[in-house]
Design a protein around this motif. Structure first.
Motif, PDB file in Angstrom:
ATOM      1  N   VAL A  45      -0.816 -17.794   3.959  1.00 43.36           N
ATOM      2  CA  VAL A  45      -1.324 -16.436   2.896  1.00 43.36           C
ATOM      3  C   VAL A  45      -1.804 -15.538   3.856  1.00 43.36           C
ATOM      4  CG1 VAL A  45      -2.237 -16.479   0.839  1.00 43.36           C
ATOM      5  CG2 VAL A  45      -0.083 -18.175   1.348  1.00 43.36           C
ATOM      6  N   LEU A  46      -1.685 -14.670   3.647  1.00 45.59           N
ATOM      7  CA  LEU A  46      -2.306 -13.525   3.901  1.00 45.59           C
ATOM      8  C   LEU A  46      -3.623 -13.744   3.829  1.00 45.59           C
ATOM      9  CD1 LEU A  46       0.451 -10.854   5.264  1.00 45.59           C
ATOM     10  CD2 LEU A  46      -0.994 -12.239   6.027  1.00 45.59           C
ATOM     11  N   ARG A  47      -5.045 -13.682   3.904  1.00 44.06           N
ATOM     12  CA  ARG A  47      -6.123 -13.562   2.871  1.00 44.06           C
ATOM     13  C   ARG A  47      -6.918 -11.931   3.170  1.00 44.06           C
ATOM     14  NH1 ARG A  47      -8.674 -18.096   6.818  1.00 44.06           N
ATOM     15  NH2 ARG A  47      -7.805 -16.516   7.692  1.00 44.06           N
ATOM     16  N   SER A  48      -7.667 -11.775   2.684  1.00 41.58           N
ATOM     17  CA  SER A  48      -8.443 -10.271   2.155  1.00 41.58           C
ATOM     18  C   SER A  48      -9.324 -10.208   3.926  1.00 41.58           C
ATOM     19  CB  SER A  48      -8.792 -10.327   1.247  1.00 41.58           C
ATOM     20  OG  SER A  48     -10.010 -11.179   1.316  1.00 41.58           O
ATOM     21  N   ARG A  49      -9.368 -10.784   4.579  1.00 36.91           N
ATOM     22  CA  ARG A  49     -10.125 -10.685   5.335  1.00 36.91           C
ATOM     23  C   ARG A  49      -9.517 -10.418   6.966  1.00 36.91           C
ATOM     24  NH1 ARG A  49     -11.330 -15.581   8.430  1.00 36.91           N
ATOM     25  NH2 ARG A  49     -13.482 -14.947   9.077  1.00 36.91           N
ATOM     26  N   ASP A  50      -8.125 -10.967   6.576  1.00 38.67           N
ATOM     27  CA  ASP A  50      -7.028 -11.166   8.093  1.00 38.67           C
ATOM     28  C   ASP A  50      -6.780  -9.727   7.747  1.00 38.67           C
ATOM     29  OD1 ASP A  50      -6.783 -13.096   8.138  1.00 38.67           O
ATOM     30  OD2 ASP A  50      -4.752 -13.394   6.736  1.00 38.67           O
ATOM     31  N   ARG A  51      -6.231  -9.173   9.345  1.00 37.72           N
ATOM     32  CA  ARG A  51      -6.330  -8.097  10.772  1.00 37.72           C
ATOM     33  C   ARG A  51      -4.392  -8.203  10.556  1.00 37.72           C
ATOM     34  NH1 ARG A  51      -8.849  -4.105  14.257  1.00 37.72           N
ATOM     35  NH2 ARG A  51      -9.245  -5.794  16.026  1.00 37.72           N
ATOM     36  N   VAL A  52      -3.951  -7.960  10.074  1.00 40.35           N
ATOM     37  CA  VAL A  52      -2.084  -7.932  10.775  1.00 40.35           C
ATOM     38  C   VAL A  52      -1.764  -6.522  11.763  1.00 40.35           C
ATOM     39  CG1 VAL A  52      -1.489  -9.642   8.785  1.00 40.35           C
ATOM     40  CG2 VAL A  52      -0.819  -7.841   8.254  1.00 40.35           C
ATOM     41  N   VAL A  53      -0.519  -6.771  12.589  1.00 39.20           N
ATOM     42  CA  VAL A  53       0.565  -6.177  12.491  1.00 39.20           C
ATOM     43  C   VAL A  53       1.663  -5.944  12.291  1.00 39.20           C
ATOM     44  CG1 VAL A  53       0.803  -4.876  15.341  1.00 39.20           C
ATOM     45  CG2 VAL A  53      -0.809  -6.295  15.339  1.00 39.20           C
ATOM     46  N   VAL A  54       1.799  -4.580  11.605  1.00 36.19           N
ATOM     47  CA  VAL A  54       3.082  -4.747  11.180  1.00 36.19           C
ATOM     48  C   VAL A  54       4.348  -3.210  11.656  1.00 36.19           C
ATOM     49  CG1 VAL A  54       2.126  -5.158   8.693  1.00 36.19           C
ATOM     50  CG2 VAL A  54       2.065  -2.769   9.158  1.00 36.19           C
ATOM     51  N   ALA A  55       5.320  -4.040  11.709  1.00 37.62           N
ATOM     52  CA  ALA A  55       6.592  -2.971  12.021  1.00 37.62           C
ATOM     53  C   ALA A  55       7.217  -2.781  10.914  1.00 37.62           C
ATOM     54  CB  ALA A  55       7.642  -3.566  12.437  1.00 37.62           C
ATOM     55  N   ALA A  56       7.005  -1.420  10.469  1.00 33.62           N
ATOM     56  CA  ALA A  56       7.335  -0.393   9.403  1.00 33.62           C
ATOM     57  C   ALA A  56       8.112   0.740   9.929  1.00 33.62           C
ATOM     58  CB  ALA A  56       6.275  -0.068   8.142  1.00 33.62           C
ATOM     59  N   THR A  57       9.516   1.060   8.488  1.00 32.64           N
ATOM     60  CA  THR A  57       9.450   2.242   8.681  1.00 32.64           C
ATOM     61  C   THR A  57       8.137   3.468   8.166  1.00 32.64           C
ATOM     62  OG1 THR A  57      10.813   2.262   6.283  1.00 32.64           O
ATOM     63  CG2 THR A  57      11.885   1.644   8.002  1.00 32.64           C
ATOM     64  N   ARG A  58       8.746   4.996   8.292  1.00 30.37           N
ATOM     65  CA  ARG A  58       7.893   5.927   7.986  1.00 30.37           C
ATOM     66  C   ARG A  58       7.922   6.174   6.762  1.00 30.37           C
ATOM     67  NH1 ARG A  58      10.692  11.472  10.630  1.00 30.37           N
ATOM     68  NH2 ARG A  58      12.290  10.698  10.413  1.00 30.37           N
ATOM     69  N   ARG A  59       8.705   5.730   6.017  1.00 29.16           N
ATOM     70  CA  ARG A  59       8.877   5.648   4.338  1.00 29.16           C
ATOM     71  C   ARG A  59       8.198   4.657   4.023  1.00 29.16           C
ATOM     72  NH1 ARG A  59      10.429   8.940   0.690  1.00 29.16           N
ATOM     73  NH2 ARG A  59      11.229  10.342   2.422  1.00 29.16           N
TER      74      ARG A  59
END
Length: 622
Positions: free
Chosen positions: A596-610
């Protein structure tokens, strides 16, 4: 006539300012307006205003119409930046082709607005790193203590050449098991061919994209409108990956920093390899003389009852003809002296040849290398400018044989080619015989990367006349023109692989992401699309906060691929920066889907431009 002062509008605060003198500026402005729904002021040179794409955009997902306004200025002076509203802007991109112009404008912009986020285009990366540190320090000094937390990463230096080079290299290399770097920083992805029938595709850590075809398919659907051919799909779900048949994949295979580049090969440095100074035939001849001297020494020690040291001394004296004739000695001693003299006669021309070879080698170290005999299966690289030099460095990192063609002997990539020992042909590619001299008819691929679209197109057509099935990659200025050229060449040569690339199209997403914040770590081009990687704080993102990793995944939009396990107080503000002491960031890549992602977490995401634009959309009240 003095330009009218910039008129403040209700949307002025927080807008984006883009300054540039080429197509990258227009494409970046359109990207910020259309994808990120930000109000943009585009500063262009006098006489170039009123370009395409200046009309307001339609209402986007954020619910507000984004505008694009042009301001004409001969140079990015302090007054021009003031008229563009830099003092109230959220971000400023300086995209001039001259590094000095961008440097002066960045210093002026920092004085106008210490809190503005700067994105600077610079070819000289060493100077760019120093500039990045200098401008960040200036921002911290000018900001108050309360605002310094918001200035953790206010300056980003990028190079369109570094951004576009991986895509150009990946397209030219026929081997599908090539590695694609995400800006050479934290991420490494690998392109894998389609699995054999009955085999399940290996997703690695996660599957980033499904390719439209394997790299060797001439009918690859890059912008193709032909029926029955699927284009690339970014961030597919597991069902799509399992259902894919005959399609290659781009997977997150490993994580780590890119290795060091190839070492310089200048002979003037210490420790030059002996093989670069003396030829192999000369080395074998010297070895034969040394063996003969050792044999004569051993024979003298055995036959004349002399100790080995005295025997070696006498042999050397006879070898250099400085010993007295052995008239009163035994017949054995006289024979050994004659044999030593004969070996000495062979040594003299070897010494002369060695001196001449060494002199010629050191003279040739400053000259361009010629094509070796029997060269085939190489890549012909046309143009050694900013883009060509970066592509050449990456090709040599993969140990791919390259032959370069450049018209300007003072081009930026000429010293690099000389250091790497890459053959270079000086000449105009449009002249008869130049491509023949580069042995295009024996090459595997042609990379046309000159700054002229017509030159690149003419070179490809000429090369195709010499070899029908030659793999060709064109660098074209406009992406629409690149798509049209690709379709035409594919129709004319259906059995040959043809790819066209627009550098501004490949580089704009990385620059746009950097203007939204330096959390952009890099970009991986997938055919004609781009996949971005960003570091985000979960707080303030309802699409992530309170959700599991599996629930936060939105196919074809974004996917959480890593978690920063460092404590908030110990985190580095910028994951893309080089850590002190050489330690790697504490990133967990194999995340459990149920975390479960918490508000204090920092994550690396892979995303499209949109998808990234939606994640970074401005939330009212924030």
């Amino acid at each position: 006539m003095t330009a009218p002062p910039y008129q403040e509008e209700p949307w002025t605060d927080g807008h984006m300012v883009v300054c540039g003198d080429d197509g990258l500026a227009h494409r970046l402005a359109a990207e910020l307006r259309d994808l990120y729904r930000r109000h943009v002021v585009l500063v262009v040179p006098d006489g170039r205003a009123g370009g395409a794409g200046t009309e307001p955009a339609a209402e986007g997902r954020t619910g507000a119409a984004a505008s694009l306004r042009e301001v004409a200025a001969s140079a990015p002076t302090r007054e021009a930046l003031r008229r563009a509203g830099v003092d109230g802007a959220a971000a400023l991109a300086l995209l001039y082709e001259d590094d000095e112009t961008n440097l002066r404008a960045a210093l002026a912009a920092r004085r106008l607005n210490p809190g503005v986020r700067l994105v600077v285009r610079m070819y000289n990366r060493k100077l760019g790193d120093h500039l990045e540190e200098l401008l960040d320090q200036a921002a911290l000094v000018a900001a108050s203590a309360a605002d310094r937390t918001a200035l953790d990463a206010s300056t980003t230096v990028l190079s369109d050449a570094d951004t576009a080079a991986p895509a150009l290299v990946a397209t030219a290399i026929a081997d599908t098991r090539k590695v694609v770097q995400a800006d050479g920083l934290l991420l490494r992805a690998a392109e894998r061919p389609a699995p054999d029938r009955g085999e399940a595709p290996d997703p690695g850590l996660c599957t980033l994209a499904l390719l439209s075809s394997t790299a060797g398919d001439p009918a690859g659907a890059e912008g193709s409108d032909s029926s029955g051919v699927q284009g690339p799909e970014l961030l597919p779900d597991d069902r799509s990956v399992q259902a894919s048949r005959g399609r290659g994949t781009v997977v997150l295979e490993a994580v780590g920093r890119s290795g060091p580049g190839l070492p310089p090969r200048r002979l003037a440095r210490r420790g030059a390899p002996l093989g670069e100074v003396f030829s192999s035939r000369l080395r074998w001849a010297v070895a034969g003389v040394v063996a003969a001297v050792l044999a004569l020494t051993a024979a003298a020690a055995v036959l004349t009852d002399a100790d080995p040291t005295h025997a070696a001394y006498l042999t050397l004296l006879d070898l250099f003809s400085i010993n007295d004739p052995a008239l009163d000695d035994s017949t054995t001693r006289q024979v050994l002296q004659l044999l030593s003299g004969l070996v000495g006669l062979a040594l003299l021309p070897l010494l002369v040849a060695g001196g001449l070879e060494a002199l010629g080698t050191f003279r040739a170290s400053g000259a361009l290398r010629r094509l070796p005999r029997g060269l085939s299966g190489h890549i012909v690289l046309l143009g050694l400018g900013r883009i060509g030099a970066r592509v050449l460095a990456r090709l040599r990192e993969y140990d791919v044989p390259v032959v370069c063609v450049e018209q300007d002997p003072d081009a930026r990539g000429i010293p690099l080619a000389r250091d790497l020992g890459v053959p270079v042909i000086l000449g105009d590619v449009t002249e008869d015989g130049v491509l023949d001299a580069a042995r295009v008819h024996q090459a595997d691929a042609l990379l046309a990367l000159t700054s002229s679209d017509t030159t690149n197109l003419e070179a490809v057509l000429t090369a195709r006349a010499l070899k029908d099935d030659l793999r060709t990659v064109l660098r074209l200025y406009d992406d629409d023109f690149a798509t049209a050229v690709y379709r035409t060449l594919r129709s004319a040569h259906p059995d040959a692989v043809t790819r066209s690339r627009s550098v501004s199209h490949l580089a704009a997403p990385a620059f746009a992401g950097a203007m939204m914040g330096r959390q952009i770590l890099g970009a991986i081009p997938v055919e004609r699309k781009v996949l971005l990687f960003a570091a985000l704080l979960v707080a303030g993102h309802p699409q992530l906060e309170g959700r599991t990793v599996a629930e936060s995944f939105r196919p074809n939009a974004w996917r959480v691929v890593a978690l920063d396990t460092a404590e908030p107080d110990a985190r580095r503000p910028d994951l893309a920066s080089t850590p002190h002491g050489g330690e790697d960031p504490q990133l967990l890549w194999d995340l459990h889907p149920g975390y479960v992602l918490r508000s204090r977490d920092r994550v690396v995401v892979a995303a499209t431009r949109r998808g990234l634009a939606e994640l970074l959309a401005v939330v009212p009240g924030r």
